[in-house]
Design an enzyme around this catalytic site. Sequence first.
Site, PDB file in Angstrom:
ATOM      1  N   LYS A  67      35.845  40.590  47.293  1.00  0.00           N
ATOM      2  CA  LYS A  67      36.275  41.167  46.008  1.00  0.00           C
ATOM      3  C   LYS A  67      37.444  42.129  46.224  1.00  0.00           C
ATOM      4  O   LYS A  67      38.362  42.195  45.397  1.00  0.00           O
ATOM      5  CB  LYS A  67      35.102  41.867  45.322  1.00  0.00           C
ATOM      6  CG  LYS A  67      34.159  40.862  44.664  1.00  0.00           C
ATOM      7  CD  LYS A  67      32.810  41.448  44.329  1.00  0.00           C
ATOM      8  CE  LYS A  67      31.798  40.331  44.073  1.00  0.00           C
ATOM      9  NZ  LYS A  67      30.447  40.658  44.489  1.00  0.00           N
ATOM     10  N   GLN A 111      26.789  46.179  44.403  1.00  0.00           N
ATOM     11  CA  GLN A 111      26.517  44.901  45.058  1.00  0.00           C
ATOM     12  C   GLN A 111      25.018  44.649  45.150  1.00  0.00           C
ATOM     13  O   GLN A 111      24.253  45.516  45.565  1.00  0.00           O
ATOM     14  CB  GLN A 111      27.156  44.891  46.468  1.00  0.00           C
ATOM     15  CG  GLN A 111      27.018  43.581  47.204  1.00  0.00           C
ATOM     16  CD  GLN A 111      27.727  42.420  46.513  1.00  0.00           C
ATOM     17  OE1 GLN A 111      28.863  42.545  46.065  1.00  0.00           O
ATOM     18  NE2 GLN A 111      27.057  41.279  46.415  1.00  0.00           N
ATOM     19  N   ASP A 134      29.797  43.328  34.987  1.00  0.00           N
ATOM     20  CA  ASP A 134      28.854  42.194  34.976  1.00  0.00           C
ATOM     21  C   ASP A 134      28.519  41.773  33.543  1.00  0.00           C
ATOM     22  O   ASP A 134      28.011  40.674  33.318  1.00  0.00           O
ATOM     23  CB  ASP A 134      27.547  42.588  35.670  1.00  0.00           C
ATOM     24  CG  ASP A 134      27.590  42.262  37.157  1.00  0.00           C
ATOM     25  OD1 ASP A 134      28.244  41.270  37.510  1.00  0.00           O
ATOM     26  OD2 ASP A 134      26.967  42.999  37.939  1.00  0.00           O
TER      27      ASP A 134
END
Length: 299
Positions: A67, A111, A134
Amino acid sequence: MTTTSESAEHPTPSSAARLLPGAPVAEAVLAETAAAAARLRDRGITPSLATILVGDDDASAGYIAIKQRQAAELGFASPHVHLPATVAQADLHRAIARFNTDPAVHGILVQYPVPGHLDYDAALLTIDPDKDVDGMHPLNMGRLAVGLPGPLPCTPAGIEALLAYHQIPVAGREVVILGRGATLGRPLAMLLAQKRPTANAAVTVVHTGVPDWPRYTRRADILVAAAGVPGIVRPEHVKPGAVVIGAGVRYEGRRLLPDVDEACAEVAGAITPRVGGVGPTTVAMLFRNAVRAAERANQ
Ligand SMILES: NC(=O)c1ccc[n+]([C@@H]2O[C@H](COP(=O)([O-])OP(=O)(O)OC[C@H]3O[C@@H](n4cnc5c(N)ncnc54)[C@H](OP(=O)(O)O)[C@@H]3O)[C@@H](O)[C@H]2O)c1
């Protein structure tokens, strides 16, 4: 004997369905995201996706590294906090709170997974909903339900983008989703029923409460497998010529076991590949959510 209208409704199964890979969809979403990031930088605003890693799991560290590389390529800042595996829940919340109050941070990602003594869902609830890349915070689920702007849940948004990219008409068609999970089936149903050219579908959701679910999936123009039960969708569950999106997977170690039996490709008109279908689009959506959060914060 088959009548003409029956043939039109149930065309002869093709021996090989058109594949619907996710990689070009992700590339297109990331290209748009890079352009939006450049427009923000022209205004002196650097979009920023902050990450928090707890513990020393190699796989998790690897996902963070991917990422961060992606963030660099897109021209994002990617502040990172690495907390020890023994960190207390309150300290994890404090790390999130620092990013919440930092105006230079537009998105926050914790994470998954976190060490067993920590409550991941409780931590997610402390993320500022406007920075929830998210798109899974209950407030964002509520925004989705009532059609307010906000971060969209990544996998459902990725599926809508995948259908649009591959020019699969959705509006007015029958979509059946197998699975009503909070991360996938339920938000996808809300998304694809919205009044928008790339959605606007007649959506049915089936689950364990509907034991005769094949009755519904067999009439679907677009069937989305979102159960997490390997091989649950078999060719006899698919209308010949239908579009099949395999989103549900289970991992056994490093082995990926998809919901969709590979023989479905013999019946479907178009189908996601067993590997490289929905997955790549999910990651791209994280960055799209982050850049849109930066835009909203700087309107
Ligand atoms: N590709 C990606 O990037 C991505 C991202 C997120 C999730 N996923 C995958 O998507 C899947 C679903 O995720 P989730 O979080 O939504 O899972 P979940 O909360 O476990 O939901 C699974 C759903 O499937 C239904 N189901 C399970 N077995 C069934 C059966 N035998 N017959 C009918 N329905 C059945 C369940 O029904 P009940 O509600 O009745 O129990 C439930 O609604 C998982 O495999 C997950 O790994 C993939």
